[in-house]
Design an enzyme around this catalytic site. Structure first.
Site, mmCIF file in Angstrom:
data_model
loop_
_atom_site.group_PDB
_atom_site.id
_atom_site.type_symbol
_atom_site.label_atom_id
_atom_site.label_comp_id
_atom_site.label_asym_id
_atom_site.label_seq_id
_atom_site.Cartn_x
_atom_site.Cartn_y
_atom_site.Cartn_z
ATOM 1 N N ARG A 155 42.911 35.354 35.433
ATOM 2 C CA ARG A 155 44.030 36.320 35.068
ATOM 3 C C ARG A 155 44.735 36.168 33.839
ATOM 4 O O ARG A 155 44.718 35.077 33.233
ATOM 5 C CB ARG A 155 45.060 36.150 36.337
ATOM 6 N N LYS A 179 47.575 31.716 41.664
ATOM 7 C CA LYS A 179 48.680 32.134 42.794
ATOM 8 C C LYS A 179 48.973 31.461 43.589
ATOM 9 O O LYS A 179 48.121 30.378 44.455
ATOM 10 C CB LYS A 179 48.195 33.525 43.310
ATOM 11 N N HIS A 252 42.312 42.213 31.828
ATOM 12 C CA HIS A 252 41.911 42.517 33.145
ATOM 13 C C HIS A 252 40.583 43.251 33.309
ATOM 14 O O HIS A 252 39.818 42.882 34.361
ATOM 15 C CB HIS A 252 42.882 43.197 33.972
ATOM 16 N N ARG A 255 38.042 40.214 33.047
ATOM 17 C CA ARG A 255 38.080 39.748 34.246
ATOM 18 C C ARG A 255 37.127 40.544 35.328
ATOM 19 O O ARG A 255 36.362 39.910 35.758
ATOM 20 C CB ARG A 255 39.297 39.652 34.987
ATOM 21 N N HIS A 278 40.587 34.767 44.740
ATOM 22 C CA HIS A 278 40.968 35.772 45.683
ATOM 23 C C HIS A 278 41.042 34.839 46.863
ATOM 24 O O HIS A 278 40.366 34.172 47.413
ATOM 25 C CB HIS A 278 40.026 36.789 45.628
ATOM 26 N N TYR A 287 33.756 44.955 43.903
ATOM 27 C CA TYR A 287 32.801 44.629 42.832
ATOM 28 C C TYR A 287 31.312 44.937 42.978
ATOM 29 O O TYR A 287 30.390 45.461 42.318
ATOM 30 C CB TYR A 287 32.844 43.270 42.161
#
Length: 308
Positions: A155, A179, A252, A255, A278, A287
């Site tokens: 990210r 995160k 992004h 990414r 994720h 994807y």
């Protein structure tokens, strides 16, 4: 003509609803106008079938939503119109003008998840080649940023905020804190490792004399490291020089390219999920839809029966 007339002749019930939204809920002017347009559209459609919105039943409203879908109205727009209808009929029920709510059993239109934008492998190569032409420390930093971004799928906040310690241990992997403070280990490509080594040799150019920094990409910004905005500017400049549309290029998007290209070359979904950080594999599965869409387009473009 009938539909335009209905739009002009908004019902008293709708006007009362909008007045309530303004007086009791303090709805903004734009919100009121949006509700008015959505309800007027439903009124006009029903008027063409000799039905009044205030007296509409569930089947009437289901027919209206089906008509929106048949007309190619975006699911997001249809969902917004259904939301306006729900608010309207709840108001009528609360006011005692109706004894039921015909929207209670209606399902919201399914919103298709937009497929992520990606760059082709050729476009990524063009971006990297252009970055390598930039001279001096700025060029070495830019190449390092792009190589690391494309090799890891970080990210943008993770990339610009990378601590120097992240590359001071095993040069083959990057330790990333994502995160929720969760750490993950992402392998580096040979090109990314070489770019990091080259950049580390000039990293001092981005520090004042005698200054130190805990960040891999230090700067004089308030955050102490390269900002997201500056990275976006660098990508825009590089895209233009590479002959690419800058609107198509962003951290992004790189990414997305990282994930899609990995899957395209046989990587398994679970590994890509772990490298992207994720929490839920369903997020990564988008994807696979990108690949399916590309295959569909390929067949439509090149299959002899499709051409026929």
């Amino acid at each position: 003509m009938a539909r335009r007339a209905a739009l002009r002749d908004r019902s008293t019930a709708v006007e009362s609803f909008l007045e309530m939204m303004a007086a009791e809920r303090g709805a903004a002017r734009n919100t009121l106008e949006a509700y008015g347009r959505d309800l007027s559209d439903a009124e006009a459609w029903l008027a063409g079938r000799r039905r009044q919105l205030e007296a509409a039943g569930t089947d009437d409203l289901r027919g209206y939503l089906a008509a929106l879908e048949a007309a190619g109205v975006a699911p997001r727009t249809a969902a917004r119109r259904l939301s306006a209808l729900r608010q309207y009929f709840r108001f009528l029920f609360a006011e005692g003008r109706r004894g039921d709510d015909p929207t209670a059993t209606l399902d919201a239109p399914r919103r298709g998840r937009p497929l992520p934008k990606i760059l082709s492998e050729g476009e990524v190569d063009a971006l990297l080649e252009t970055a390598r032409e930039r001279p001096g420390p700025d060029g070495l930093r830019l190449v390092c940023l792009l190589e690391v971004l494309y090799a890891t799928g970080l990210r943008v906040s993770e990339l610009v905020g990378l601590p120097f310690a992240a590359v001071a241990r095993d040069p083959r992997v990057l330790i990333v804190r994502g995160k929720g403070g969760k750490e993950r280990m992402v392998p580096l490509t040979e090109a990314a490792m070489a770019a990091i080594v080259a950049y580390k040799g000039v990293r001092g150019a981005f520090l004042a004399a005698g200054e130190t920094s805990p960040h891999l990409f230090p700067s004089r910004s308030g955050a102490g490291h390269l900002t997201r905005r500056r990275l976006a500017q660098l990508l825009d400049e590089t895209a233009v020089l590479a002959g690419l549309d800058p609107a198509k290029v962003s951290p992004h998007v790189l990414r997305h390219a990282f994930a899609t290209h990995l899957l395209d070359h046989g990587a398994d979904l679970r590994s890509v999920q772990q490298m992207l950080g994720h929490a839920d594999i369903s997020t990564t599965q988008i994807y696979t839809h990108v690949l399916a869409e590309r295959l569909r387009a390929l067949v439509e473009a090149h299959h002899p029966l499709a051409r026929a």
